[in-house]
Design an enzyme around this catalytic site. Sequence first.
Site, mmCIF file in Angstrom:
data_model
loop_
_atom_site.group_PDB
_atom_site.id
_atom_site.type_symbol
_atom_site.label_atom_id
_atom_site.label_comp_id
_atom_site.label_asym_id
_atom_site.label_seq_id
_atom_site.Cartn_x
_atom_site.Cartn_y
_atom_site.Cartn_z
ATOM 1 N N PRO A 11 51.684 43.100 62.908
ATOM 2 C CA PRO A 11 50.469 42.557 63.514
ATOM 3 C C PRO A 11 49.189 43.283 63.098
ATOM 4 O O PRO A 11 49.175 44.511 62.969
ATOM 5 C CB PRO A 11 50.714 42.724 65.021
ATOM 6 C CG PRO A 11 51.820 43.705 65.148
ATOM 7 C CD PRO A 11 52.651 43.561 63.904
ATOM 8 N N ASN A 12 48.174 42.483 62.915
ATOM 9 C CA ASN A 12 46.812 42.935 62.582
ATOM 10 C C ASN A 12 46.655 43.437 61.150
ATOM 11 O O ASN A 12 45.535 43.735 60.727
ATOM 12 C CB ASN A 12 46.317 44.016 63.570
ATOM 13 C CG ASN A 12 46.269 43.496 64.991
ATOM 14 O OD1 ASN A 12 45.657 42.452 65.231
ATOM 15 N ND2 ASN A 12 46.924 44.163 65.916
ATOM 16 N N ARG A 19 39.438 45.895 59.271
ATOM 17 C CA ARG A 19 39.973 46.554 60.459
ATOM 18 C C ARG A 19 39.932 48.084 60.328
ATOM 19 O O ARG A 19 40.582 48.647 59.447
ATOM 20 C CB ARG A 19 41.424 46.107 60.627
ATOM 21 C CG ARG A 19 42.102 46.711 61.800
ATOM 22 C CD ARG A 19 43.582 46.374 61.811
ATOM 23 N NE ARG A 19 44.183 47.074 62.913
ATOM 24 C CZ ARG A 19 45.427 47.497 62.951
ATOM 25 N NH1 ARG A 19 46.242 47.265 61.943
ATOM 26 N NH2 ARG A 19 45.871 48.137 63.992
ATOM 27 N N TYR A 24 42.440 52.685 57.999
ATOM 28 C CA TYR A 24 43.306 51.828 57.181
ATOM 29 C C TYR A 24 42.732 51.493 55.804
ATOM 30 O O TYR A 24 43.377 50.771 55.042
ATOM 31 C CB TYR A 24 43.619 50.533 57.955
ATOM 32 C CG TYR A 24 44.249 50.809 59.307
ATOM 33 C CD1 TYR A 24 45.414 51.577 59.402
ATOM 34 C CD2 TYR A 24 43.664 50.345 60.485
ATOM 35 C CE1 TYR A 24 45.985 51.859 60.641
ATOM 36 C CE2 TYR A 24 44.232 50.618 61.719
ATOM 37 C CZ TYR A 24 45.394 51.377 61.794
ATOM 38 O OH TYR A 24 45.958 51.661 63.014
ATOM 39 N N ASN A 75 56.014 47.620 57.382
ATOM 40 C CA ASN A 75 55.047 48.289 58.239
ATOM 41 C C ASN A 75 54.989 47.455 59.517
ATOM 42 O O ASN A 75 54.310 46.432 59.558
ATOM 43 C CB ASN A 75 53.670 48.362 57.569
ATOM 44 C CG ASN A 75 52.668 49.111 58.435
ATOM 45 O OD1 ASN A 75 52.923 49.383 59.615
ATOM 46 N ND2 ASN A 75 51.518 49.434 57.864
ATOM 47 N N ALA A 78 51.770 48.046 65.181
ATOM 48 C CA ALA A 78 51.914 48.532 66.562
ATOM 49 C C ALA A 78 53.342 48.397 67.080
ATOM 50 O O ALA A 78 53.770 49.176 67.943
ATOM 51 C CB ALA A 78 50.942 47.791 67.481
ATOM 52 N N ASP A 88 66.738 46.897 66.303
ATOM 53 C CA ASP A 88 68.074 46.293 66.311
ATOM 54 C C ASP A 88 68.245 45.342 65.126
ATOM 55 O O ASP A 88 69.313 45.306 64.509
ATOM 56 C CB ASP A 88 68.319 45.541 67.626
ATOM 57 C CG ASP A 88 68.581 46.487 68.796
ATOM 58 O OD1 ASP A 88 68.806 47.690 68.554
ATOM 59 O OD2 ASP A 88 68.560 46.012 69.943
ATOM 60 N N GLU A 99 60.008 52.493 55.724
ATOM 61 C CA GLU A 99 58.948 52.286 56.723
ATOM 62 C C GLU A 99 57.646 52.850 56.156
ATOM 63 O O GLU A 99 57.624 53.991 55.693
ATOM 64 C CB GLU A 99 59.353 53.036 58.006
ATOM 65 C CG GLU A 99 58.290 53.053 59.084
ATOM 66 C CD GLU A 99 58.712 53.904 60.299
ATOM 67 O OE1 GLU A 99 59.859 54.430 60.307
ATOM 68 O OE2 GLU A 99 57.885 54.048 61.203
ATOM 69 N N HIS A 101 53.383 53.448 56.769
ATOM 70 C CA HIS A 101 52.167 53.401 57.577
ATOM 71 C C HIS A 101 51.013 53.856 56.704
ATOM 72 O O HIS A 101 51.113 54.877 56.014
ATOM 73 C CB HIS A 101 52.275 54.308 58.807
ATOM 74 C CG HIS A 101 53.407 53.895 59.683
ATOM 75 N ND1 HIS A 101 53.346 52.767 60.459
ATOM 76 C CD2 HIS A 101 54.640 54.414 59.838
ATOM 77 C CE1 HIS A 101 54.502 52.617 61.070
ATOM 78 N NE2 HIS A 101 55.310 53.591 60.710
ATOM 79 N N LEU A 102 49.929 53.107 56.780
ATOM 80 C CA LEU A 102 48.739 53.476 56.002
ATOM 81 C C LEU A 102 48.181 54.809 56.496
ATOM 82 O O LEU A 102 47.841 55.692 55.711
ATOM 83 C CB LEU A 102 47.681 52.379 56.152
ATOM 84 C CG LEU A 102 48.062 51.037 55.543
ATOM 85 C CD1 LEU A 102 47.591 49.891 56.410
ATOM 86 C CD2 LEU A 102 47.506 50.911 54.137
ATOM 87 N N ARG A 108 47.535 61.131 64.922
ATOM 88 C CA ARG A 108 46.727 60.245 65.767
ATOM 89 C C ARG A 108 47.130 60.388 67.239
ATOM 90 O O ARG A 108 47.685 61.414 67.622
ATOM 91 C CB ARG A 108 46.860 58.820 65.237
ATOM 92 C CG ARG A 108 46.357 58.720 63.777
ATOM 93 C CD ARG A 108 46.379 57.315 63.271
ATOM 94 N NE ARG A 108 45.506 56.449 64.061
ATOM 95 C CZ ARG A 108 45.523 55.117 63.980
ATOM 96 N NH1 ARG A 108 46.359 54.517 63.146
ATOM 97 N NH2 ARG A 108 44.711 54.400 64.719
HETATM 98 C C1 DQA Z 1 49.938 51.486 61.344
HETATM 99 C C2 DQA Z 1 49.870 52.514 62.464
HETATM 100 C C3 DQA Z 1 50.106 51.868 63.807
HETATM 101 O O1 DQA Z 1 50.035 52.850 64.848
HETATM 102 C C4 DQA Z 1 49.060 50.821 64.090
HETATM 103 O O2 DQA Z 1 49.323 50.156 65.304
HETATM 104 C C5 DQA Z 1 48.921 49.841 62.972
HETATM 105 C C6 DQA Z 1 49.007 50.314 61.593
HETATM 106 C C7 DQA Z 1 49.557 52.083 59.975
HETATM 107 O O3 DQA Z 1 49.823 51.422 58.982
HETATM 108 O O4 DQA Z 1 48.982 53.182 59.911
HETATM 109 O O5 DQA Z 1 48.657 48.670 63.185
HETATM 110 O O6 DQA Z 1 51.273 51.022 61.249
#
Ligand code: DQA
Length: 146
Positions: A11-12, A19, A24, A75, A78, A88, A99, A101-102, A108
Amino acid sequence: MDVKILVIHGPNLNMLGKREPGHYGTETMDEINRQMTQKGLQLGMKVDFYQSNCEGQIIDRIQSACDQYNGLIINPAAYTHTSLAIRDALLLLSCPVVEVHLSNIYQRESFRRHSMIADVVSGQISGFGSNGYLLAMDAVFQLLRS
Ligand code: DQA
């Protein structure tokens, strides 16, 4: 190309570029996807992409990826911090899962420091911005070779 990998953006992440660029970066999701497609050509990997803002749709996509891909890069955004259901679903897969994460989630807020999936994936890359996705492709490539 017989190696196929799937990239799932949670999401997002469709709003990347606009954003919170301090966390990011300024690249859009499409730009990141283009870079991955390019790198896939170099590594001999076909890369498919999926983005959803909905937990259930992400789970459906993971389920349908079962046995269809040689690797998954995800990724969960949230949902990383909340989703037992995505965890699961990932357990259904037998291929390498990375996995990404940017941002560095460990630098954080405390609620971002726990990943529900970290212990069921092959590895995690966090804090290298969009380059993290390209590093994840190298990781999948190496895992498939070993
Ligand atoms: C994220 C980190 C998460 O905490 C956050 O909710 C995101 C992006 C990252 O790529 O750093 O939406 O996964």
